[in-house]
Design an enzyme around this catalytic site. Structure first.
Site, PDB file in Angstrom:
ATOM      1  N   GLY A 259       0.861  -1.183   0.000  1.00 27.47           N
ATOM      2  CA  GLY A 259       0.000   0.000   0.000  1.00 27.47           C
ATOM      3  C   GLY A 259       0.888   1.220   0.000  1.00 27.47           C
ATOM      4  N   CYS A 262       2.816   5.358  -2.917  1.00 27.66           N
ATOM      5  CA  CYS A 262       3.646   5.223  -4.127  1.00 27.66           C
ATOM      6  C   CYS A 262       3.324   3.997  -4.971  1.00 27.66           C
ATOM      7  CB  CYS A 262       5.114   5.219  -3.733  1.00 27.66           C
ATOM      8  SG  CYS A 262       5.576   6.698  -2.820  1.00 27.66           S
TER       9      CYS A 262
END
Ligand code: UGA
Length: 436
Positions: A259, A262
């Site tokens: 998660g 980025c």
């Protein structure tokens, strides 16, 4: 050297402070007055190990300052652009609003010979589009992607494993590369690879690095799915294949998946850009990488449900972790919080704890209950769910001690970080991800 850094979020604030710590005179500029006020007092507006120290050091030395006034960029030799490129609302592509706004604001303040160094993650082709506008002021645009990891951002900025500069052809490009080498002098002096490329390559280095990392994680999570139906153990599998130096053990941590601000948005933006370029099929696998990743969150919910004999409604579940990974207070696209919210949706009583991310988590998901103290979160829980592998949970949690607090004896290890044998020996039913 005199430097300016436009955008003082995770990337820009760390970059500004790190550049001051290696001897430059730096001004950080952001439109968010609250952030600038905190930074000006030497206070880090988010949790990042080591940032507080270099921030206050920079402010005290007088080499580091922050302002909302873009004209303060005047006189700097290099202007870094470190604004965010989030996922578009209602689409997969990157939203370049902040990049465009930063350039529009900066352009009137540029002088002949200045270098503008973009650090934000942008779709390939963006730099070539922006370059003529920068060139019209007499300045030169380069793209200098950033590879820092949250939690290690200070170290990664001061001592990166490589530096990449996408520069224009000819004398301007050569001069720009020379100036960037001066900016990063300590790393360059110790022999850090400094790779000079064209614009498109530099942009692609960044997105392909993140795409590769995401693919590596989803690969091992796909193996976890196969392990789940065959009785194999994905952690042993990862150890065994990881000994092959061509493969390597890092980023083969199976669990609830990736998660953060980025990897998820970068693989989506990359796929969207490839589509625009008529090469969607080249990175079609990234859609699968994304899908595997999202399925792991479903699997965690399924495991908790299984652990509670099919009924989560009314059960108290202690959720250990809210941040998207340890050593960070960032909850953007956090798998941990996503799983907690889904269980809440099924009627469970959720109590979330995290050493750093509670304030951020509460802002996004006020419907969950948060407690700062781990043991208080564990008290009377029917099940325990570990979703962010902070040392506080992974290393420092004794099964016997937890047994005295909880009601149930089931633990779901969403990060495969716990010693399964130790928990079983203490009378617990242990569930891992992709483990028997
Ligand atoms: C990532 C890249 O690692 C950086 O190199 C890059 O500069 C940065 O994105 C960026 O583009 O700015 P970051 O988002 O800080 O850095 O986080 P990672 O350490 O890459 O972790 C991403 C996610 O993958 C986390 O949720 C983590 O828990 C998960 N992960 C990581 C796994 O599920 N398994 C692993 O084996 C490793």
């Amino acid at each position: 050297m005199r430097l300016s850094v436009i955008g003082c979020g995770y990337l820009g604030a760390v970059h500004a402070a790190a550049m001051a710590s290696i001897g430059h005179e730096v001004v950080g500029i952001d439109v968010d007055a609250g952030k600038i006020e905190a930074l000006s007092k030497g206070e880090a507006p988010f949790f990042e190990p080591g940032l507080q120290e270099i921030l206050s050091e920079g402010i005290t030395s007088g080499r580091l300052s922050f302002t909302t006034d873009i004209s303060a960029a005047e006189g700097a030799a290099v202007h870094f652009i470190g604004v965010g490129t989030p996922q578009q609302h209602g689409g997969y592509a990157a939203d370049l609003t902040f990049v465009n706004a930063a350039f529009a604001a900066l352009l009137p303040h540029l002088s002949e010979g200045d270098i503008v160094a973009g650090k934000s993650t942008v779709p390939v082709g963006t730099t070539a589009e922006l370059a003529p506008r920068v060139a019209a002021t007499g300045a030169t645009l380069v793209w200098n992607p950033e590879f820092l990891r949250e939690g290690w951002a200070v170290q990664d900025t001061i001592d990166p494993d490589r530096l990449v500069a996408g520069v224009p052809e000819g004398a301007d490009g050569e001069r720009a590369a020379r100036i960037l080498r001066e900016v990063y002098h300590p790393a360059v002096a110790k022999g850090t690879p400094f790779i000079v490329t064209d614009y498109a390559t530099a942009e692609l280095v960044k997105v392909s690095a993140n795409a590769f990392l995401a693919t590596k994680i989803s690969f091992i999570n796909a193996m976890a799915e196969i392990a789940e139906v065959t009785g194999a153990d994905v952690t042993q599998l990862a150890d065994a294949i990881g000994h092959d130096v061509r493969i390597g053990r890092r980023f083969l941590g199976a669990g609830i998946g990736f998660g953060g601000g980025c990897l998820p948005k970068d693989i989506r933006a990359f796929a969207a850009r490839a589509e625009e370029l008529g090469r969607g099929e080249s990175v079609n696998f990234l859609r699968e990488v994304d899908a595997i990743n999202m399925r792991r969150r479903d699997r965690a919910v399924e495991l908790v449900t299984e652990a509670l004999d099919g009924r989560v409604h009314g059960k108290k579940i202690a959720v250990l972790g809210a941040a998207f990974k340890p050593h960070s207070d960032d909850v953007r696209d956090s798998p941990a919080l996503d799983v907690a919210v889904r269980l809440k949706g099924l009627g469970a009583e959720i109590v979330v704890t995290d050493p750093q991310a509670i304030d951020n988590a509460r802002r996004v998901h006020p419907q969950l209950t948060y407690v700062a103290d781990r043991d208080e979160a564990l008290r009377d829980a029917d099940a325990v769910l570990l979703v962010t592998e902070w040392d506080e949970y992974r290393r420092e949690m004794d099964p016997e001690h937890v047994s005295a607090l909880t009601h149930g004896r089931v633990i779901v290890d969403g990060r495969n970080g716990l010693d399964a044998a130790a928990w079983r020996a203490a009378g617990w039913t242990y569930y891992g991800m992709g483990r028997p």
